[in-house]
Design an enzyme around this catalytic site. Structure first.
Site, PDB file in Angstrom:
ATOM      1  CD  GLN A 114      -7.652 -61.254 -55.261  1.00  0.00           C
ATOM      2  OE1 GLN A 114      -7.341 -62.438 -55.300  1.00  0.00           O
ATOM      3  NE2 GLN A 114      -6.996 -60.344 -55.958  1.00  0.00           N
ATOM      4  CD1 TRP A 115     -13.043 -67.508 -50.694  1.00  0.00           C
ATOM      5  CD2 TRP A 115     -10.839 -67.856 -50.515  1.00  0.00           C
ATOM      6  NE1 TRP A 115     -12.843 -68.855 -50.576  1.00  0.00           N
ATOM      7  CE2 TRP A 115     -11.502 -69.095 -50.465  1.00  0.00           C
ATOM      8  CE3 TRP A 115      -9.449 -67.826 -50.400  1.00  0.00           C
ATOM      9  CZ2 TRP A 115     -10.828 -70.301 -50.310  1.00  0.00           C
ATOM     10  CZ3 TRP A 115      -8.781 -69.015 -50.252  1.00  0.00           C
ATOM     11  CH2 TRP A 115      -9.455 -70.244 -50.214  1.00  0.00           C
ATOM     12  CB  ILE A 116     -14.731 -62.051 -48.339  1.00  0.00           C
ATOM     13  CG1 ILE A 116     -15.826 -62.155 -47.274  1.00  0.00           C
ATOM     14  CG2 ILE A 116     -14.484 -60.604 -48.709  1.00  0.00           C
ATOM     15  CD1 ILE A 116     -15.877 -63.456 -46.548  1.00  0.00           C
ATOM     16  CG  HIS A 118     -16.568 -65.772 -54.761  1.00  0.00           C
ATOM     17  ND1 HIS A 118     -16.999 -66.102 -56.016  1.00  0.00           N
ATOM     18  CD2 HIS A 118     -15.366 -65.178 -54.916  1.00  0.00           C
ATOM     19  CE1 HIS A 118     -16.080 -65.742 -56.902  1.00  0.00           C
ATOM     20  NE2 HIS A 118     -15.078 -65.188 -56.256  1.00  0.00           N
ATOM     21  NE  ARG A 119     -22.436 -61.424 -54.176  1.00  0.00           N
ATOM     22  CZ  ARG A 119     -23.031 -60.823 -55.208  1.00  0.00           C
ATOM     23  NH1 ARG A 119     -23.743 -59.747 -54.980  1.00  0.00           N
ATOM     24  NH2 ARG A 119     -22.916 -61.300 -56.423  1.00  0.00           N
ATOM     25  CE1 TYR A 126      -7.011 -66.591 -34.312  1.00  0.00           C
ATOM     26  CE2 TYR A 126      -6.739 -64.272 -34.904  1.00  0.00           C
ATOM     27  CZ  TYR A 126      -6.409 -65.364 -34.109  1.00  0.00           C
ATOM     28  OH  TYR A 126      -5.481 -65.221 -33.117  1.00  0.00           O
ATOM     29  NE  ARG A 129     -14.235 -55.655 -32.473  1.00  0.00           N
ATOM     30  CZ  ARG A 129     -15.509 -55.494 -32.084  1.00  0.00           C
ATOM     31  NH1 ARG A 129     -16.471 -56.209 -32.649  1.00  0.00           N
ATOM     32  NH2 ARG A 129     -15.809 -54.645 -31.147  1.00  0.00           N
ATOM     33  NE  ARG A 223     -12.363 -64.752 -57.196  1.00  0.00           N
ATOM     34  CZ  ARG A 223     -12.141 -63.450 -57.230  1.00  0.00           C
ATOM     35  NH1 ARG A 223     -11.040 -62.964 -57.765  1.00  0.00           N
ATOM     36  NH2 ARG A 223     -13.023 -62.602 -56.757  1.00  0.00           N
TER      37      ARG A 223
HETATM   38  C1  FAD Z   1     -10.496 -61.850 -62.423  1.00  0.00           C
HETATM   39  C2  FAD Z   1     -11.398 -61.071 -61.524  1.00  0.00           C
HETATM   40  C3  FAD Z   1     -11.230 -59.704 -61.399  1.00  0.00           C
HETATM   41  C4  FAD Z   1     -12.077 -58.977 -60.542  1.00  0.00           C
HETATM   42  N1  FAD Z   1     -11.887 -57.628 -60.406  1.00  0.00           N
HETATM   43  C5  FAD Z   1     -12.680 -56.909 -59.574  1.00  0.00           C
HETATM   44  C6  FAD Z   1     -12.509 -55.509 -59.382  1.00  0.00           C
HETATM   45  O1  FAD Z   1     -11.625 -54.892 -59.987  1.00  0.00           O
HETATM   46  N2  FAD Z   1     -13.323 -54.859 -58.517  1.00  0.00           N
HETATM   47  C7  FAD Z   1     -14.340 -55.493 -57.848  1.00  0.00           C
HETATM   48  O2  FAD Z   1     -15.055 -54.857 -57.084  1.00  0.00           O
HETATM   49  N3  FAD Z   1     -14.522 -56.818 -58.004  1.00  0.00           N
HETATM   50  C8  FAD Z   1     -13.736 -57.539 -58.833  1.00  0.00           C
HETATM   51  N4  FAD Z   1     -13.930 -58.886 -58.969  1.00  0.00           N
HETATM   52  C9  FAD Z   1     -15.012 -59.532 -58.189  1.00  0.00           C
HETATM   53  C10 FAD Z   1     -16.230 -59.824 -59.079  1.00  0.00           C
HETATM   54  O3  FAD Z   1     -16.802 -58.639 -59.583  1.00  0.00           O
HETATM   55  C11 FAD Z   1     -17.282 -60.598 -58.275  1.00  0.00           C
HETATM   56  O4  FAD Z   1     -17.703 -59.793 -57.193  1.00  0.00           O
HETATM   57  C12 FAD Z   1     -16.739 -61.891 -57.705  1.00  0.00           C
HETATM   58  O5  FAD Z   1     -16.062 -62.618 -58.706  1.00  0.00           O
HETATM   59  C13 FAD Z   1     -17.886 -62.724 -57.149  1.00  0.00           C
HETATM   60  O6  FAD Z   1     -18.651 -63.172 -58.238  1.00  0.00           O
HETATM   61  P1  FAD Z   1     -20.193 -63.532 -58.109  1.00  0.00           P
HETATM   62  O7  FAD Z   1     -20.964 -62.337 -57.674  1.00  0.00           O
HETATM   63  O8  FAD Z   1     -20.603 -64.173 -59.403  1.00  0.00           O
HETATM   64  O9  FAD Z   1     -20.119 -64.664 -57.003  1.00  0.00           O
HETATM   65  P2  FAD Z   1     -21.064 -65.023 -55.751  1.00  0.00           P
HETATM   66  O10 FAD Z   1     -21.142 -63.900 -54.794  1.00  0.00           O
HETATM   67  O11 FAD Z   1     -20.550 -66.327 -55.262  1.00  0.00           O
HETATM   68  O12 FAD Z   1     -22.474 -65.210 -56.357  1.00  0.00           O
HETATM   69  C14 FAD Z   1     -22.772 -66.327 -57.179  1.00  0.00           C
HETATM   70  C15 FAD Z   1     -23.941 -65.938 -58.052  1.00  0.00           C
HETATM   71  O13 FAD Z   1     -25.064 -65.741 -57.217  1.00  0.00           O
HETATM   72  C16 FAD Z   1     -25.821 -64.645 -57.676  1.00  0.00           C
HETATM   73  N5  FAD Z   1     -25.865 -63.633 -56.605  1.00  0.00           N
HETATM   74  C17 FAD Z   1     -25.266 -63.715 -55.386  1.00  0.00           C
HETATM   75  N6  FAD Z   1     -25.583 -62.653 -54.634  1.00  0.00           N
HETATM   76  C18 FAD Z   1     -26.369 -61.872 -55.415  1.00  0.00           C
HETATM   77  C19 FAD Z   1     -26.998 -60.625 -55.210  1.00  0.00           C
HETATM   78  N7  FAD Z   1     -26.938 -59.961 -54.060  1.00  0.00           N
HETATM   79  N8  FAD Z   1     -27.712 -60.120 -56.235  1.00  0.00           N
HETATM   80  C20 FAD Z   1     -27.814 -60.748 -57.404  1.00  0.00           C
HETATM   81  N9  FAD Z   1     -27.245 -61.938 -57.655  1.00  0.00           N
HETATM   82  C21 FAD Z   1     -26.532 -62.498 -56.671  1.00  0.00           C
HETATM   83  C22 FAD Z   1     -25.161 -64.144 -58.946  1.00  0.00           C
HETATM   84  O14 FAD Z   1     -25.730 -64.800 -60.051  1.00  0.00           O
HETATM   85  C23 FAD Z   1     -23.748 -64.627 -58.806  1.00  0.00           C
HETATM   86  O15 FAD Z   1     -23.059 -64.816 -60.044  1.00  0.00           O
HETATM   87  C24 FAD Z   1     -13.111 -59.625 -59.819  1.00  0.00           C
HETATM   88  C25 FAD Z   1     -13.278 -61.013 -59.969  1.00  0.00           C
HETATM   89  C26 FAD Z   1     -12.438 -61.729 -60.802  1.00  0.00           C
HETATM   90  C27 FAD Z   1     -12.639 -63.226 -60.926  1.00  0.00           C
END
Ligand code: FAD
Length: 298
Positions: A114-116, A118-119, A126, A129, A223
């Site tokens: 879930q953590w990963i 966040h890009r 670690y 392999r 989170r």
């Molecule tokens: C309660 C909960 C339930 C979830 N359930 C699911 C699920 O069922 N299935 C699933 O697949 N995921 C799920 N997720 C993951 C969710 O869809 C997001 O992928 C995750 O929370 C990361 O969010 P983010 O993209 O805003 O964060 P980050 O990757 O940290 O990005 C931060 C911000 O940077 C911008 N950004 C970063 N990279 C890009 C890019 N390439 N293009 C455009 N903008 C970018 C966006 O504005 C983004 O909000 C869930 C998340 C939560 C919190």
């Protein structure tokens, strides 16, 4: 044509001292660590800025960056607080990117998964392999072993009866017993990269994770939220607890304007203004509005 070597100017570098006395925001420690669950941890291993003027906190780097756009202004601590809170309320986010944190995390693979998502962090994990996976598996405490929620498809609800909870723990025992096979097979020469694929997702992994404050707060707002899975919330809360003494003003503003604040939709604002029920047939939207009204004591 022959290429010419890169020319460098050999200019002298001026090294200017800090204008005021400084201190280490981590009190000279190599790491600040909080244990999570049975084998997990969140450790803060570095911060930028590491050195701060005495009498300030690392929040000063946010103010310093903001003053490039807003001018010198005042240097009083209270006014620093006002400026940071203004920036947070108005989503002027780039000054928050001037503070960075490097963490060492150890968590089960299902949490890392879930953590990963966040890009915006820099990650080095670690390698299973290169090295053997260590014999560490997450075992939830009885309080965490719960029934599927009937209202939230992504959630847990009431506690399970003891018999079913024990059945669940026996299932974990069987999964963890796979570790013996993993060890035997790697000893027999099966490559680590293929032997690992039979291990369950409650096995622990580790990584170094570096992120700026703006993106960390975005992570924490998703989170630490009650909609996130309890396990990742536990890690997120530990990260918040570690950064709070380092950027206390930004951390407080995050709670006030983000984590414990509320977003209202146009339909919700109209319902408040008119004193009428929300104008939608969407059941989920109605339920979300009811939850907000309860929070507002309406
Ligand atoms: C309660 C909960 C339930 C979830 N359930 C699911 C699920 O069922 N299935 C699933 O697949 N995921 C799920 N997720 C993951 C969710 O869809 C997001 O992928 C995750 O929370 C990361 O969010 P983010 O993209 O805003 O964060 P980050 O990757 O940290 O990005 C931060 C911000 O940077 C911008 N950004 C970063 N990279 C890009 C890019 N390439 N293009 C455009 N903008 C970018 C966006 O504005 C983004 O909000 C869930 C998340 C939560 C919190």
């Amino acid at each position: 044509m022959e290429s010419t070597p890169t020319q460098t100017a050999n200019r002298p570098i001026e090294k200017k001292p800090f204008e005021t006395e400084t201190f280490d925001v981590m009190d000279g420690a190599a790491r600040w660590e909080i244990k999570v669950h049975d084998h997990g941890l969140v450790a803060l291993v570095d911060v930028m800025p590491r050195l701060c003027p005495v009498g300030k906190t690392a929040d000063y780097a946010i103010v310093q960056a903001a003053r490039v756009s807003y001018g010198e202004g005042t240097k009083m601590v209270n006014e620093d607080r006002g400026l940071i809170r203004y920036l947070a309320r108005h989503r002027h986010t780039t000054p928050f990117e001037m503070v960075e944190f490097k963490f060492h995390h150890c968590m089960p693979i299902f949490v890392a998964r879930q953590w990963i998502r966040h890009r915006t962090a820099n990650v080095n994990e670690y390698s299973a392999r290169y090295s053997l996976v260590r014999d560490r598996f997450y075992r939830p405490t009885p309080d965490y072993i719960r029934k599927q929620s009937l209202t939230n498809r992504q959630g847990r609800d009431e506690q399970l009866d003891e018999g079913t909870a024990n059945e669940f723990l026996a299932y974990l025992d069987r999964c963890e017993a796979m570790y013996e096979d993993y060890e035997k097979l790697t000893e027999k020469g099966v490559a680590r990269e293929i032997a690992r694929i039979g291990l369950p997702v409650n096995v622990y992994t580790e990584w170094y994770w570096k992120i700026d404050l703006h993106n960390l707060l975005h992570f924490l707002s998703l989170r630490m939220d009650p909609h996130a899975q309890q396990e990742i919330r536990d890690y997120s809360t530990a990260m918040y607890d570690l950064i709070k003494p380092i950027v206390p003003i930004a951390a407080e503003a995050f709670i006030d304007y983000n984590l414990e604040s509320m977003h209202l939709t146009r339909l919700e604002i109209e319902a408040i203004k008119s004193g009428q029920p929300i104008n939608t047939a969407n059941k989920r939207e109605v339920a979300e509005w009811d939850a907000k009204k309860a929070k507002l004591g309406m």
